[in-house]
Design a protein around this motif. Structure first.
Motif, mmCIF file in Angstrom:
data_model
loop_
_atom_site.group_PDB
_atom_site.id
_atom_site.type_symbol
_atom_site.label_atom_id
_atom_site.label_comp_id
_atom_site.label_asym_id
_atom_site.label_seq_id
_atom_site.Cartn_x
_atom_site.Cartn_y
_atom_site.Cartn_z
ATOM 1 N N MET A 193 13.876 15.464 -46.302
ATOM 2 C CA MET A 193 14.307 15.398 -44.905
ATOM 3 C C MET A 193 15.830 15.482 -44.788
ATOM 4 N N ASP A 194 16.544 15.156 -45.871
ATOM 5 C CA ASP A 194 18.003 15.273 -45.911
ATOM 6 C C ASP A 194 18.663 14.481 -44.787
ATOM 7 N N LEU A 195 18.172 13.241 -44.545
ATOM 8 C CA LEU A 195 18.780 12.384 -43.527
ATOM 9 C C LEU A 195 20.139 11.873 -44.001
ATOM 10 N N GLN A 196 21.069 11.759 -43.068
ATOM 11 C CA GLN A 196 22.383 11.196 -43.368
ATOM 12 C C GLN A 196 22.287 9.671 -43.383
ATOM 13 N N LYS B 231 17.978 3.246 -41.738
ATOM 14 C CA LYS B 231 18.254 2.028 -42.496
ATOM 15 C C LYS B 231 17.098 1.811 -43.466
ATOM 16 N N ASN B 232 17.408 1.719 -44.745
ATOM 17 C CA ASN B 232 16.379 1.501 -45.753
ATOM 18 C C ASN B 232 15.975 0.027 -45.770
ATOM 19 N N ASN C 199 9.154 4.545 -49.828
ATOM 20 C CA ASN C 199 10.255 3.926 -49.094
ATOM 21 C C ASN C 199 9.775 3.516 -47.713
ATOM 22 N N LEU C 200 10.283 2.380 -47.228
ATOM 23 C CA LEU C 200 10.095 1.974 -45.841
ATOM 24 C C LEU C 200 11.460 1.980 -45.183
ATOM 25 N N LEU D 75 9.599 3.288 -37.423
ATOM 26 C CA LEU D 75 9.420 2.908 -38.819
ATOM 27 C C LEU D 75 8.782 4.073 -39.565
ATOM 28 N N LEU D 76 9.346 4.403 -40.705
ATOM 29 C CA LEU D 76 8.843 5.526 -41.498
ATOM 30 C C LEU D 76 8.514 5.034 -42.907
#
Length: 660
Positions: free
Chosen positions: A622-625, A630-631, A639-640, A611-612
């Motif tokens: 972070m430029d995550l794809q 999952k938001n 954001n969680l 969990l972030l």
């Protein structure tokens, strides 16, 4: 004029009647203290969330103490917390046990400590003025009660006391213990020392508290020996006020450390040396017995925590958090030499403008004059040593914080209240006191007039500051559009109008020489500002700054899977640990989080996910794809998200980020 005299006569008659009915006097006093205490500290105390960054550190450490049952070593987020001693954690943990784990319980010890100070100050002033009336063989109940009422209100209703009395940290607990200890000392001192109901008279001799007492004269044989033994034993017991002073100093040591005994000791010793009564009063105080009481109550916990944690505790608490704070700059908390002048000016506003004249009117430089005064008449001098001792001590210290001078606020309020007590004298005495030909070696009425116009200028300055508040505020990353929001709320304009009206009213009173109403305008102005502006502002800031983080922390608690780690990226927000009730891994930069995710994905056995909780701006870096996370929710600036590891058993995550 007749109406004014009739109103004043009615007030005096009411207080005379109050004096004749002790039960009613106690009831009125309790109601007054309860009212100002509730307005200042109780009203909406637990209605807003914990405020990052300091308050949740104490709240969570106390929660972990309550949950684990370890009442010796404080922990925060799985690590020892040696910043402060244990008393605040004990108090908050006990409050959790009584009313549950919530914001009320976190802040209740601070509110109770503040209430204790204003109540004891009320009693001390009323008692000292009653003693003065006895010496002068007059009865002035109106002066006594009005001065005590005013002092209690000024102590409670100023920015420093309001802020720290509503915050669940150790500062108000220290102030409550230290200020109450000093007041108890003065009550014992002004009562001519002695040993109270159980002890020997104050005339008994004894070096440093080891008095021998007087032999009983009644009875023979066993009865005489018993009486002699009882007299010798009770002669070692300090009177009840000195005893309370020692207990409260021990509590101050458990609240903040060595400063809890160093500062009261310095103030008391300086006061007694000035009066030439050091040896005499130390005998009365039964000093050796007092030292045994202080260390008997405070030392056991220090011994236990040192035994458990060894040099790690000694180096952290005594070295870093005490010695280094005094001799060097800790956590970038440096400030210029005049820092505390500004803190007192604003933290004790709006009454701070009268502190100079309140101090000068004492004529503290006339030592021979003060040495001839009765002890009960030396409260103002003692308050000056109290104020100057704390102000000077922390001005010398290299690390500086606004909360450090909080313990001097009761002394400042006593000085101002005693200044205004002269307006509650009979008209003839007041006329002599304020006349240009009065005997004080400085123009009292001129000083008062100058202070009054400074009051007008200061209130006008506050009004201008409120009207331009949106331009004066700094930037908070948690509320990017805070300036616009606060301006739209209309609160700055309302606050500016309140202070501007107060400035005009004080100016009118000055022009009409209605001195005794000026302090009331300042008090009423602050109460109006607290109710109409500060309290709504607290709710507003909580909604915009803390509520999103609080809601996401609770969601993280509900969504967290077994063995799933909670990581927060960005600034360290301790409230996340408190509201999520789980250990949080705080990482500041996107690069650190990406590296941590890669390390977790490579572990064997591999955790299911992570969990972030992140600030949106840093999360985007972070430029995550889309397939990499999952938001779960977005609230405010945060954001969680959940980062699964299922597809990456043998390879590192291919994540890039923009370092710019």
């Amino acid at each position: 004029m007749r109406l004014k005299l009739s109103v004043k006569s009615a007030v005096e008659q009411w207080f005379n009647n109050l004096e004749k009915r002790p039960a009613l006097a106690v009831t009125v006093s309790v109601l007054w203290l309860s009212l100002i205490g509730w307005v200042a500290f109780g009203w909406n105390l637990g209605s807003i969330g914990l405020i990052d960054e300091t308050e949740p550190l104490f709240a969570e450490a106390s929660r972990q103490m309550f949950v684990t049952g370890d009442w010796v070593t404080p922990f925060f987020n799985g690590e020892t917390r040696f910043d402060k001693p244990v008393l605040i954690y004990w108090c908050q943990a006990i409050a959790y046990a009584i009313i549950g784990v919530n914001e009320w319980a976190v802040r209740l010890p601070s509110a109770i400590a503040a209430m204790g100070v204003i109540s004891l100050a009320f009693y001390t002033i009323q008692w000292c003025l009653a003693k003065q009336d006895q010496l002068e063989k007059v009865s002035r109940p109106a002066r006594r009660y009005l001065t005590a009422f005013m002092a209690a209100a000024i102590i409670a209703l100023n920015p420093e006391m309001i802020i720290w009395g509503r915050t669940g940290v150790s500062d108000m607990l220290l102030t409550g213990c230290m200020a109450s200890a000093l007041l108890c000392f003065f009550l014992g001192y002004a009562g001519k020392g002695g040993t109270g109901e159980l002890g020997a008279p104050s005339g008994d001799k004894g070096q440093w508290g080891l008095g021998t007492g007087k032999l009983g004269t009644g009875g023979l044989g066993i009865r005489k020996e018993f009486s002699q033994s009882r007299s010798e034993i009770t002669s070692l017991i300090p009177n009840k006020w000195y005893l309370a002073c020692y207990v409260l100093i021990a509590a101050a040591i458990l609240a903040k450390g060595p400063v809890g005994i160093v500062l009261p000791g310095l103030i008391i010793v300086a006061f007694l040396l000035y009066l030439g009564k050091l040896r005499e009063v130390l005998r009365e105080m039964r000093l050796l017995v007092g030292i045994l009481i202080i260390f008997g109550l405070s030392a056991p916990w220090y011994a236990l925590v040192t035994w458990r944690n060894g040099w790690g505790y000694i180096n952290s608490f005594f070295g870093y958090h005490n010695l280094e704070r005094f001799t060097g700059v800790v956590n970038h908390h440096s400030a210029p030499w005049y820092f505390y002048f500004l803190v007192v000016l604003l933290g004790f506003a709006p009454y701070s403008v009268y502190l100079p004249i309140a101090i000068v009117r004492l004529k503290f430089w006339q030592r021979s004059h003060w040495r001839l005064q009765e002890r009960s008449e030396q409260l103002g001098l003692f308050a000056w040593f109290w104020f100057a001792g704390i102000f000077g001590f922390f001005s010398i210290a290299v690390t500086k914080l606004p909360s450090y001078v909080l313990p001097l606020m009761p002394a400042a309020a006593i000085l101002v209240a005693l200044l205004w007590s002269e307006f509650f004298l009979d008209p003839k005495t007041k006329q002599i006191l304020l006349s240009p030909s009065s005997t004080p070696p400085f123009p009292y009425s001129s000083f008062l007039r100058v202070s009054g116009w400074v009051n007008v200028a200061f209130l006008s300055f506050l009004a201008v500051g409120m009207f331009n508040l949106s331009q004066l505020l700094g930037r908070d990353p948690a509320i990017p559009n805070f300036r616009i929001l606060i301006q739209k709320s209309g609160l700055p304009v309302t606050g500016g109008v309140i202070w501007l009206v107060c400035a005009v009213l004080v100016a009118v009173l000055l022009l009409n020489r209605r001195w005794n109403y000026i302090i009331n305008i300042n008090l009423l102005g602050f109460v109006a500002f607290l109710i109409v502006v500060l309290t709504p502002a607290m709710f507003f800031i909580d909604r915009e700054r803390q509520l999103p983080l609080r809601e996401l922390s609770v969601m993280a608690l509900q969504a967290k899977q077994p063995d799933e780690e909670l990581v927060m990226m960005g600034f360290k927000k301790p409230s996340v640990a408190f509201y999520s009730q789980t250990q949080v891994n705080y990482l500041r930069f996107p690069q650190e989080v990406v590296q941590h995710i890669q390390n977790e994905a490579a572990k064997t056995p591999q955790p299911p996910s992570l969990l972030l909780l992140a600030e949106q701006k840093k999360f985007l870096k972070m430029d995550l794809q889309p397939d990499d996370y999952k938001n779960l929710a977005t609230k405010g600036a945060y954001n969680l998200i959940r980062v699964p590891f299922k597809k990456r058993k043998s390879e590192k995550m291919d994540i890039s980020f923009d370092v710019h």
